[in-house]
Design a protein around this motif. Structure first.
Motif, PDB file in Angstrom:
ATOM      1  N   UNK A  36      12.968  -8.210   8.814  1.00  0.00           N
ATOM      2  CA  UNK A  36      12.886  -7.318   9.967  1.00  0.00           C
ATOM      3  C   UNK A  36      11.549  -7.525  10.680  1.00  0.00           C
ATOM      4  N   UNK A  37      11.506  -7.270  11.981  1.00  0.00           N
ATOM      5  CA  UNK A  37      10.290  -7.574  12.753  1.00  0.00           C
ATOM      6  C   UNK A  37       9.093  -6.688  12.435  1.00  0.00           C
ATOM      7  N   UNK A  38       9.318  -5.507  11.831  1.00  0.00           N
ATOM      8  CA  UNK A  38       8.211  -4.575  11.614  1.00  0.00           C
ATOM      9  C   UNK A  38       7.737  -4.538  10.164  1.00  0.00           C
ATOM     10  N   UNK A  39       7.987  -5.607   9.414  1.00  0.00           N
ATOM     11  CA  UNK A  39       7.514  -5.649   8.035  1.00  0.00           C
ATOM     12  C   UNK A  39       5.987  -5.741   7.994  1.00  0.00           C
ATOM     13  N   UNK A  40       5.410  -5.228   6.926  1.00  0.00           N
ATOM     14  CA  UNK A  40       3.951  -5.235   6.791  1.00  0.00           C
ATOM     15  C   UNK A  40       3.409  -6.655   6.901  1.00  0.00           C
ATOM     16  N   UNK A  41       2.323  -6.816   7.609  1.00  0.00           N
ATOM     17  CA  UNK A  41       1.660  -8.108   7.697  1.00  0.00           C
ATOM     18  C   UNK A  41       0.892  -8.373   6.403  1.00  0.00           C
ATOM     19  N   UNK A  42       0.400  -9.583   6.247  1.00  0.00           N
ATOM     20  CA  UNK A  42      -0.385  -9.906   5.053  1.00  0.00           C
ATOM     21  C   UNK A  42      -1.614  -9.023   4.958  1.00  0.00           C
ATOM     22  N   UNK A  43      -2.303  -8.814   6.080  1.00  0.00           N
ATOM     23  CA  UNK A  43      -3.501  -7.971   6.076  1.00  0.00           C
ATOM     24  C   UNK A  43      -3.151  -6.524   5.724  1.00  0.00           C
ATOM     25  N   UNK A  44      -2.038  -6.028   6.266  1.00  0.00           N
ATOM     26  CA  UNK A  44      -1.617  -4.661   5.945  1.00  0.00           C
ATOM     27  C   UNK A  44      -1.244  -4.548   4.472  1.00  0.00           C
ATOM     28  N   UNK A  45      -0.610  -5.590   3.945  1.00  0.00           N
ATOM     29  CA  UNK A  45      -0.243  -5.600   2.528  1.00  0.00           C
ATOM     30  C   UNK A  45      -1.488  -5.552   1.649  1.00  0.00           C
ATOM     31  N   UNK A  46      -2.499  -6.332   2.000  1.00  0.00           N
ATOM     32  CA  UNK A  46      -3.737  -6.343   1.208  1.00  0.00           C
ATOM     33  C   UNK A  46      -4.467  -5.003   1.302  1.00  0.00           C
ATOM     34  N   UNK A  47      -4.402  -4.385   2.462  1.00  0.00           N
ATOM     35  CA  UNK A  47      -5.022  -3.065   2.609  1.00  0.00           C
ATOM     36  C   UNK A  47      -4.328  -2.060   1.699  1.00  0.00           C
ATOM     37  N   UNK A  48      -3.021  -2.170   1.587  1.00  0.00           N
ATOM     38  CA  UNK A  48      -2.271  -1.276   0.698  1.00  0.00           C
ATOM     39  C   UNK A  48      -2.702  -1.494  -0.753  1.00  0.00           C
ATOM     40  N   UNK A  49      -2.872  -2.748  -1.135  1.00  0.00           N
ATOM     41  CA  UNK A  49      -3.374  -3.041  -2.486  1.00  0.00           C
ATOM     42  C   UNK A  49      -4.721  -2.358  -2.706  1.00  0.00           C
ATOM     43  N   UNK A  50      -5.597  -2.435  -1.711  1.00  0.00           N
ATOM     44  CA  UNK A  50      -6.909  -1.794  -1.814  1.00  0.00           C
ATOM     45  C   UNK A  50      -6.760  -0.291  -2.095  1.00  0.00           C
ATOM     46  N   UNK A  51      -5.754   0.326  -1.464  1.00  0.00           N
ATOM     47  CA  UNK A  51      -5.531   1.758  -1.654  1.00  0.00           C
ATOM     48  C   UNK A  51      -5.019   2.076  -3.058  1.00  0.00           C
TER      49      UNK A  51
END
Length: 349
Positions: A36-51
């Motif tokens: 889907x076009x609105x899937x998390x980007x790599x940077x957003x995914x890494x930010x989630x890991x940080x959280x």
């Protein structure tokens, strides 16, 4: 509820993508061929890991088919590099030696392979793709060759109920570290599948309890909170006190963990109690995960067993079972309603 008493999530299932190369009849996500076009980007995914670092949960990378996401290795490496345990849930058909080596290098500590039949015919029928069974078995052999631990995940429906003992034997023959059974929840394409009746739930979970005494493989029943009631009923009848030594990890946990020890994060960042309960707690693009986990209404509701309704609300096993909140929601639209597939009659009823 006192926010200081909120426990951290022990498991986070993270749908990296909704894309999948198969079209399984019981798919929770009604997965599609393309992301889907609105899937998390790599940077957003890494930010989630940080959280997630402060909570230190086990992260389950799932889908769809997570191996269709090109940056799955980068995300896994980033999470494992931050000291998190990362596992992968796949249908197994895409595994090659190169992919296995990349997963190992990225820190993946276990891979779950979905096997929904003891025969090729049954599994391929589930998966909607001829050859899926053999491809999954080939994938398992690749994992074994590279020394990556694996488990078998099996969703139980009327189509494969009689093959569950055969799948158990297959898991042993293959050398799986664990067999996890999932009792179908009617969501996604699973609404069109054949859910087994309540009395069969009791039968298969009692069989599962008997098999749990086999030390050769670790067994876990998922989306089957009534198992934790059955486990206590059977142990009491046998004069056994439930401890870590007698019943393994199952003695240390409870039935429905949605919102209390587990949550599901979709490919676009929506957070739910589990992948089968579409009660939105928040979105990680809009709010910090900490805020969602600790302050969302749906999670607060699910942590308070005094809010359960019907026979679940008066059941003496409500704190160790809790009933399947997703089945209650699918049946009545209320995730606090009673579990519709439980035959047990509480003492207070």
């Amino acid at each position: 509820m006192n926010q200081n008493k909120i426990k951290p999530p022990r498991l986070v299932a993270w749908e990296l993508t909704s894309a999948c190369n198969l079209a399984c009849i019981h798919c929770r996500a009604s997965a599609v061929k393309d992301p889907l076009p609105d899937e998390l980007s790599t940077d957003e995914a890494k930010h989630f890991v940080d959280e997630l670092v402060e909570y230190r949960p086990i992260i389950i990378l799932t889908g769809g088919e997570p191996l269709l996401r090109a940056d799955v290795y980068d995300i896994a490496r980033y999470a494992s590099g931050h000291g998190l345990r990362v596992v992968l849930a796949t249908n197994g058909t895409l595994l090659t030696q190169d992919i296995a080596l990349r997963l190992k290098a990225a820190g993946i500590q276990r891979v779950s392979i979905s096997i929904d039949g003891s025969t090729q015919a049954t599994h391929d029928d589930f998966r909607g793709e001829p050859g899926a069974f053999q491809a999954a078995l080939n994938g398992i052999e690749v994992l074994k060759k590279e020394g990556i631990g694996f488990q078998i995940n099996t969703t139980i429906t009327k189509r494969n109920l009689e093959e569950i003992p055969g799948i158990y034997e297959l898991a042993l023959d293959l050398g799986a570290e664990a067999l996890h059974i999932f009792l179908l929840v009617p969501t996604g394409r699973g609404e069109e599948s054949e859910e087994i009746p309540p009395d069969e739930y009791e039968r298969v979970l009692n069989w599962f309890y008997d098999k749990s005494k086999d030390a050769r493989i670790q067994l876990k029943a998922t989306c089957a909170p009534h198992y934790f009631r059955i486990m206590r009923q059977r142990a009491r009848a046998e004069g056994i006190r439930i401890t870590r030594e007698t019943h393994g990890l199952e003695a240390m946990t409870k039935g429905c963990l949605g919102g209390s020890g587990f949550c599901f994060v979709s490919s676009k960042g929506d957070v739910y109690p589990c992948g089968y309960l579409p009660a939105l707690a928040g979105n990680i693009k809009q709010k910090p995960f900490k805020t969602i986990w600790e302050k969302s209404k749906v999670f607060s509701d699910l942590r308070d067993t005094s809010m359960l309704k019907g026979k679940c609300g008066i059941c003496e096993y409500r704190n160790v079972c809790g009933g399947c909140r997703a089945r209650a929601y699918a049946s009545t639209g209320d995730y606090l309603d009673e579990e519709p597939y439980c035959v047990y009659v509480p003492v207070k009823a």
